[in-house]
Design a protein around this motif. Structure first.
Motif, short mmCIF file in Angstrom:
data_model
loop_
_atom_site.label_atom_id
_atom_site.label_comp_id
_atom_site.label_asym_id
_atom_site.label_seq_id
_atom_site.Cartn_x
_atom_site.Cartn_y
_atom_site.Cartn_z
N GLY A 60 4.11 -28.29 -1.34
CA GLY A 60 3.35 -27.05 -1.26
C GLY A 60 2.53 -26.75 -2.50
O GLY A 60 1.64 -25.89 -2.48
N GLU A 61 2.79 -27.45 -3.59
CA GLU A 61 2.06 -27.21 -4.84
C GLU A 61 0.72 -27.92 -4.82
O GLU A 61 0.55 -28.96 -4.18
N THR A 62 -0.25 -27.37 -5.55
CA THR A 62 -1.57 -27.99 -5.65
C THR A 62 -1.94 -28.19 -7.12
O THR A 62 -1.41 -27.51 -8.00
N CYS A 63 -2.83 -29.11 -7.36
CA CYS A 63 -3.39 -29.33 -8.70
C CYS A 63 -4.78 -29.91 -8.55
O CYS A 63 -5.16 -30.39 -7.47
N VAL A 64 -5.55 -29.86 -9.61
CA VAL A 64 -6.91 -30.40 -9.59
C VAL A 64 -6.98 -31.58 -10.53
O VAL A 64 -6.59 -31.50 -11.69
N VAL A 80 -1.19 -42.38 0.69
CA VAL A 80 -0.21 -41.88 1.67
C VAL A 80 -0.51 -40.40 1.92
O VAL A 80 0.07 -39.53 1.27
N PRO A 81 -1.41 -40.08 2.85
CA PRO A 81 -1.79 -38.69 3.09
C PRO A 81 -0.64 -37.81 3.56
O PRO A 81 -0.71 -36.59 3.43
N LEU A 82 0.42 -38.39 4.11
CA LEU A 82 1.57 -37.60 4.54
C LEU A 82 2.32 -37.01 3.35
O LEU A 82 2.99 -35.99 3.46
N VAL A 83 2.22 -37.66 2.18
CA VAL A 83 2.88 -37.17 0.96
C VAL A 83 1.99 -36.16 0.25
O VAL A 83 2.45 -35.08 -0.13
N ALA A 84 0.73 -36.49 0.07
CA ALA A 84 -0.21 -35.58 -0.59
C ALA A 84 -1.63 -35.91 -0.14
O ALA A 84 -1.97 -37.08 0.02
N THR A 85 -2.41 -34.87 0.06
CA THR A 85 -3.81 -35.05 0.44
C THR A 85 -4.70 -34.71 -0.76
O THR A 85 -4.26 -34.03 -1.69
N GLN A 88 -12.51 -33.99 -1.70
CA GLN A 88 -13.54 -34.66 -2.49
C GLN A 88 -13.84 -33.89 -3.77
O GLN A 88 -14.44 -34.42 -4.70
N GLY A 89 -13.37 -32.64 -3.83
CA GLY A 89 -13.51 -31.86 -5.06
C GLY A 89 -12.41 -32.15 -6.06
O GLY A 89 -12.43 -31.65 -7.18
N GLY A 90 -11.39 -32.95 -5.65
CA GLY A 90 -10.32 -33.34 -6.55
C GLY A 90 -9.07 -32.50 -6.46
O GLY A 90 -8.16 -32.64 -7.28
N THR A 91 -8.96 -31.63 -5.44
CA THR A 91 -7.76 -30.80 -5.29
C THR A 91 -6.70 -31.57 -4.51
O THR A 91 -6.93 -32.00 -3.38
N VAL A 92 -5.54 -31.74 -5.14
CA VAL A 92 -4.43 -32.46 -4.52
C VAL A 92 -3.43 -31.43 -4.00
O VAL A 92 -3.04 -30.51 -4.72
N ARG A 93 -3.00 -31.59 -2.75
CA ARG A 93 -1.98 -30.72 -2.17
C ARG A 93 -0.77 -31.57 -1.78
O ARG A 93 -0.89 -32.49 -0.99
N ALA A 94 0.38 -31.24 -2.39
CA ALA A 94 1.62 -31.97 -2.09
C ALA A 94 2.20 -31.46 -0.78
O ALA A 94 2.31 -30.25 -0.57
N LEU A 95 2.60 -32.38 0.10
CA LEU A 95 3.12 -32.01 1.41
C LEU A 95 4.62 -32.27 1.55
O LEU A 95 5.37 -31.41 2.00
N LYS A 96 5.07 -33.46 1.17
CA LYS A 96 6.49 -33.80 1.29
C LYS A 96 6.87 -34.78 0.19
O LYS A 96 5.99 -35.37 -0.46
N CYS A 116 -4.50 -42.52 -10.02
CA CYS A 116 -3.53 -41.56 -10.52
C CYS A 116 -2.33 -41.57 -9.58
O CYS A 116 -2.49 -41.49 -8.36
N LEU A 117 -1.14 -41.70 -10.14
CA LEU A 117 0.08 -41.71 -9.34
C LEU A 117 0.59 -40.28 -9.17
O LEU A 117 0.81 -39.58 -10.16
N ILE A 118 0.76 -39.86 -7.92
CA ILE A 118 1.29 -38.53 -7.62
C ILE A 118 2.70 -38.72 -7.06
O ILE A 118 2.90 -39.48 -6.10
N GLN A 119 3.67 -38.04 -7.67
CA GLN A 119 5.04 -38.08 -7.15
C GLN A 119 5.45 -36.66 -6.78
O GLN A 119 5.35 -35.73 -7.58
N VAL A 120 5.90 -36.50 -5.54
CA VAL A 120 6.33 -35.21 -5.03
C VAL A 120 7.84 -35.22 -4.90
O VAL A 120 8.41 -36.14 -4.29
#
Length: 194
Positions: A60-64, A80-85, A88-96, A116-120
Motif C-alpha cells: 500500500g505504500e508509494t514512493c517516487v 513483477v507487477p503483482l508485487v509493485a507497479t 511512467q512518472g516514476g511513482t511506485v506502488r507496493a501491492l503485496k 532498482c530493486l523493490i522489496q515489499v
C-alpha cells in the motif's frame, strides 16, 4: 642424480577438474548474489542512474523513483507487477510482499537500462493476543532468517522479544513490538491476557 626437467612442468600444471570446479563455483556465486551486481549504488559520474538502487516498502505504500545524471526519454517497467507497479512518472506502488525490479530504458528501444530493486515486506503478525508464558514468532516476510532485523519491546515487563523475533508473554497488559530493518519500522501490537 639426473632429473627430467619436463617432470616439473607436468607436476605444476593445474588439474582440469579444479579449473571446472572453480568456474562452477563462480557461476553459483554470481547467480546467488546477482542483486549485488545489478543494484550496486556505484556508477560513473554524470551517467544516468537511480538515486536509490534498493527500496524497502510495505503493501500500500508509494514512493517516487528519481533518476540522476542526464537522463533522456525514460520508459519504466516492473518485472513483477503483482508485487509493485510503476507509472511512467516514476511513482511506485507496493501491492503485496515480494521482490520486483524496476527497469528504466533510456532513449529509444534498446537503449541503456538502469535498475532498482523493490522489496515489499511486512510483519507476519500485526496483532497478537497471548496468554502468560505463551510464545509466538515474529518475522518480516522474506527475511525469516535475517539477522539484520532488530526487534524491540515497548515494555519488557509485559512481553519480551528475542533477537530472532520470539515474543514471550510475561504478565497481563498491552505493549508494542517494533522490528527495524534498514531504518524502516514495522510494529505489532501485543496484548497479554491471563
Amino acid at each position: 642424480m639426473y632429473q627430467n626437467p619436463h617432470s616439473f612442468r607436468k607436476s605444476s600444471r593445474r588439474h582440469p577438474l579444479k579449473k571446472y570446479l572453480f568456474i562452477a563455483f563462480s557461476l553459483i556465486l554470481l547467480s546467488r548474489y546477482r542483486p549485488l551486481v545489478y543494484f550496486t549504488g556505484w556508477h560513473f559520474p554524470h551517467t544516468p542512474h537511480f538515486t536509490k538502487s534498493y527500496i524497502l516498502l510495505t503493501p500500500g505504500e508509494t514512493c517516487v523513483l528519481d533518476v540522476g545524471g542526464f537522463p533522456s526519454t525514460i520508459s519504466l517497467k516492473s518485472s513483477v507487477p503483482l508485487v509493485a507497479t510503476v507509472t511512467q512518472g516514476g511513482t511506485v506502488r507496493a501491492l503485496k510482499c515480494g521482490k520486483t525490479v524496476i527497469t528504466a530504458t533510456l532513449g529509444r528501444k534498446g537503449g541503456k537500462k538502469i535498475r532498482c530493486l523493490i522489496q515489499v515486506t511486512e510483519l507476519n503478525q500485526t496483532n497478537l493476543i497471548l496468554c502468560v508464558n505463551e510464545t509466538k514468532r515474529l518475522y518480516l516476510k522474506g527475511f525469516f532468517f535475517s539477522f539484520n532485523v532488530k526487534y524491540k519491546s515497548g515494555d519488557r515487563s509485559i512481553a519480551k522479544v528475542s533477537r530472532t523475533g520470539k515474543v514471550t508473554a510475561i504478565r497481563r497488559g498491552k505493549t508494542t513490538i517494533t522490528a527495524t530493518l534498514k531504518g524502516k519500522e514495522f510494529r505489532c501490537r501485543v496484548e497479554v491476557v491471563e
